[in-house]
Scaffold this motif. Structure first.
Motif, short mmCIF file in Angstrom:
data_model
loop_
_atom_site.label_atom_id
_atom_site.label_comp_id
_atom_site.label_asym_id
_atom_site.label_seq_id
_atom_site.Cartn_x
_atom_site.Cartn_y
_atom_site.Cartn_z
N SER A 1 0.86 -1.18 0.00
CA SER A 1 0.00 0.00 0.00
C SER A 1 0.89 1.23 0.00
CB SER A 1 -0.92 0.00 1.23
OG SER A 1 -0.16 -0.01 2.42
N ILE A 2 0.37 2.35 -0.50
CA ILE A 2 1.18 3.55 -0.69
C ILE A 2 0.49 4.74 -0.02
CG2 ILE A 2 2.13 5.17 -2.38
CD1 ILE A 2 2.30 2.87 -4.35
N ILE A 3 1.28 5.53 0.70
CA ILE A 3 0.82 6.81 1.22
C ILE A 3 1.81 7.88 0.80
CG2 ILE A 3 -0.42 5.82 3.18
CD1 ILE A 3 1.93 6.59 4.95
N PHE A 4 1.34 9.12 0.71
CA PHE A 4 2.19 10.22 0.25
C PHE A 4 2.11 11.39 1.22
CE2 PHE A 4 4.68 12.55 -2.66
CZ PHE A 4 4.17 13.83 -2.75
N ASP A 5 3.29 11.83 1.66
CA ASP A 5 3.39 12.99 2.53
C ASP A 5 3.62 14.21 1.64
OD1 ASP A 5 4.04 15.01 4.27
OD2 ASP A 5 5.44 13.84 5.46
N SER A 6 2.57 15.00 1.44
CA SER A 6 2.67 16.15 0.54
C SER A 6 3.51 17.28 1.13
CB SER A 6 1.27 16.66 0.18
OG SER A 6 0.56 17.03 1.36
N THR A 7 3.69 17.26 2.44
CA THR A 7 4.51 18.30 3.08
C THR A 7 5.99 18.07 2.77
OG1 THR A 7 2.91 18.52 4.87
CG2 THR A 7 5.13 19.39 5.25
N MET A 8 6.42 16.83 2.89
CA MET A 8 7.82 16.48 2.65
C MET A 8 8.05 15.94 1.24
SD MET A 8 9.14 17.35 5.50
CE MET A 8 10.79 16.68 5.30
N ASN A 9 6.97 15.70 0.50
CA ASN A 9 7.05 15.08 -0.83
C ASN A 9 7.76 13.72 -0.77
OD1 ASN A 9 5.66 17.11 -2.18
ND2 ASN A 9 7.51 18.30 -2.56
N ILE A 10 7.34 12.95 0.22
CA ILE A 10 7.90 11.61 0.42
C ILE A 10 6.80 10.58 0.24
CG2 ILE A 10 8.97 10.02 2.04
CD1 ILE A 10 10.88 12.15 1.06
N GLN A 11 7.07 9.58 -0.59
CA GLN A 11 6.12 8.48 -0.81
C GLN A 11 6.61 7.25 -0.06
OE1 GLN A 11 4.65 7.44 -4.93
NE2 GLN A 11 5.86 5.59 -4.55
N ARG A 12 5.71 6.66 0.73
CA ARG A 12 6.05 5.45 1.48
C ARG A 12 5.23 4.28 0.95
NH1 ARG A 12 5.82 4.95 8.01
NH2 ARG A 12 7.60 6.38 7.75
N THR A 13 5.93 3.23 0.57
CA THR A 13 5.29 1.99 0.13
C THR A 13 5.50 0.95 1.21
OG1 THR A 13 5.75 2.53 -2.18
CG2 THR A 13 5.18 0.25 -1.68
N THR A 14 4.40 0.40 1.73
CA THR A 14 4.46 -0.52 2.87
C THR A 14 4.03 -1.92 2.45
OG1 THR A 14 3.96 1.28 4.41
CG2 THR A 14 3.62 -0.96 5.21
N LEU A 15 4.79 -2.91 2.88
CA LEU A 15 4.47 -4.30 2.57
C LEU A 15 3.35 -4.80 3.46
CD1 LEU A 15 5.47 -6.92 1.01
CD2 LEU A 15 6.73 -7.46 3.10
N ASP A 16 2.41 -5.54 2.86
CA ASP A 16 1.38 -6.23 3.64
C ASP A 16 2.06 -7.40 4.36
OD1 ASP A 16 -0.76 -7.57 4.70
OD2 ASP A 16 -1.67 -8.10 2.77
N SER A 17 2.08 -7.33 5.69
CA SER A 17 2.79 -8.35 6.47
C SER A 17 2.00 -9.64 6.60
CB SER A 17 3.12 -7.81 7.86
OG SER A 17 1.94 -7.58 8.59
N GLN A 18 0.76 -9.68 6.10
CA GLN A 18 -0.07 -10.88 6.09
C GLN A 18 -0.26 -11.45 7.51
OE1 GLN A 18 2.15 -11.91 1.95
NE2 GLN A 18 1.37 -13.68 3.04
N GLY A 19 -0.28 -10.55 8.49
CA GLY A 19 -0.55 -10.95 9.87
C GLY A 19 0.68 -11.29 10.68
N TYR A 20 1.85 -11.29 10.08
CA TYR A 20 3.07 -11.60 10.80
C TYR A 20 3.66 -10.33 11.43
CZ TYR A 20 2.96 -16.18 8.62
OH TYR A 20 2.59 -17.44 8.22
N PRO A 21 4.44 -10.46 12.51
CA PRO A 21 4.99 -9.29 13.20
C PRO A 21 6.18 -8.70 12.45
CG PRO A 21 5.77 -11.29 14.26
CD PRO A 21 4.79 -11.73 13.19
N LEU A 22 5.90 -8.03 11.36
CA LEU A 22 6.96 -7.52 10.49
C LEU A 22 6.56 -6.17 9.93
CD1 LEU A 22 9.64 -8.03 8.93
CD2 LEU A 22 8.25 -9.05 7.11
N SER A 23 7.47 -5.20 10.06
CA SER A 23 7.27 -3.87 9.50
C SER A 23 8.29 -3.64 8.39
CB SER A 23 7.43 -2.80 10.58
OG SER A 23 7.39 -1.50 10.01
N VAL A 24 7.80 -3.53 7.17
CA VAL A 24 8.66 -3.29 6.01
C VAL A 24 8.07 -2.16 5.18
CG1 VAL A 24 9.65 -4.23 3.90
CG2 VAL A 24 9.42 -5.70 5.90
N TYR A 25 8.86 -1.13 4.98
CA TYR A 25 8.43 -0.08 4.05
C TYR A 25 9.65 0.56 3.39
CZ TYR A 25 9.37 3.24 7.94
OH TYR A 25 9.94 3.95 8.94
N PHE A 26 9.38 1.24 2.30
CA PHE A 26 10.45 1.88 1.53
C PHE A 26 9.95 3.26 1.11
CE2 PHE A 26 13.31 2.88 -1.88
CZ PHE A 26 14.47 2.18 -1.61
#
Length: 279
Positions: free
Chosen positions: A74-99
């Motif tokens: 999933s993708i969110i965009f911070d228009s203030t900083m002009n930063i786009q974050r793409t987050t991995l669906d962890s499928q219920g596992y305890p894992l935080s992954v984004y770029f």
């Protein structure tokens, strides 16, 4: 009398025939009724068993594939900083992954090329070829973890945006249950062409002279304590050094473990010369 006798006899025979025919009809109809009932029950059993079998197959399939990485994001965009974050669906596992990547609003060919460069970085990160992501996923799906979350996170920041160049840093944090690891990757580009820049593009010095500046700054930071691994750093080519430009200064950036032991952490050094892009 004979006529009456034969008449009575005929009636008896006719009555017997009717009785036999009735029994024959019943004997035919009863199996038909039983067969129909049997068929209905059998159909219900087959249908029910098929559903159970299908459910079992679905469960087995789910069990077999529940640990397979689906690469859904999933993708969110911070228009203030002009930063786009793409987050991995962890499928219920305890894992935080984004770029995270910067997204520049400028529409010149140079900035279009820069935006495309960072988008490809993000796409490559969430691909099957990313062994680091695969390792993180394997850890999260095989090692029990309570009250915490495994992390593989990339945070982007534009450290300098000038008329002629732009400097970007994408840091990383890696924690898979052991010691926390962190560092960054740095990128610089010409804004007019989108060409990626090297450290030597910002100085009117030779590569050996720039490297000597780096080593001198490291020696000053170490102050004779012997913590920084100067001998190892001496083997670096100039292209091996990560650098960022911030507030008109050039900083050489070292990841944790890269130039010293882990407890010392990552650090940066400032070069004593202001950058001047050679056009």
């Amino acid at each position: 009398m004979k006529k009456i006798y034969y008449l009575v006899l005929s009636l008896l025979v006719f009555t017997l025939c009717l009785s036999c025919c009735s029994e024959k009809v019943q004997s035919v109809e009863l199996p038909h009724t039983d067969t129909g009932t049997s068929t209905d029950v059998t159909d219900e059993n087959i249908s029910h068993n098929s559903i159970l079998a299908q459910d079992s197959e679905d469960l087995n399939s789910s069990d077999a594939t529940s640990t397979d990485l689906l690469y859904q994001t999933s993708i969110i965009f911070d228009s203030t900083m002009n930063i786009q974050r793409t987050t991995l669906d962890s499928q219920g596992y305890p894992l935080s992954v984004y770029f995270e990547i910067p997204v520049f609003n400028e529409t010149t060919d140079g900035y279009k090329k820069i935006n495309a460069f960072f988008q490809k970085l993000c796409d490559d990160f969430f691909s099957q070829e990313n062994e680091s992501l695969n390792d993180a996923w394997e850890t999260a799906t095989t090692i029990p973890l309570e009250n915490d979350t495994f992390r593989f996170e990339r945070n982007a920041i534009v450290t300098e945006q000038a008329e002629q160049y732009v400097s970007v840093s994408i840091s990383y944090e890696w924690w898979m249950g052991g010691v926390n690891d962190y560092g960054s990757d740095s990128y610089a580009f010409r804004t007019d062409t989108g060409e990626q820049l090297r450290l030597k593009d910002f100085f009117d010095y030779t590569e050996d002279e720039i490297k000597e500046m780096i080593l001198s700054a490291l020696q000053e930071k170490d102050a004779g304590e012997g913590i920084i691994e100067l001998e190892n750093i001496k083997t670096y080519d100039l292209e091996d050094f990560e650098f960022q430009i911030c507030n008109g200064k050039v900083y050489i950036v070292f990841d944790k473990y890269e130039a010293a032991y882990g407890a010392y952490g990552g650090f940066d050094i400032e070069l004593p010369v202001e950058p001047k892009l050679k056009l």
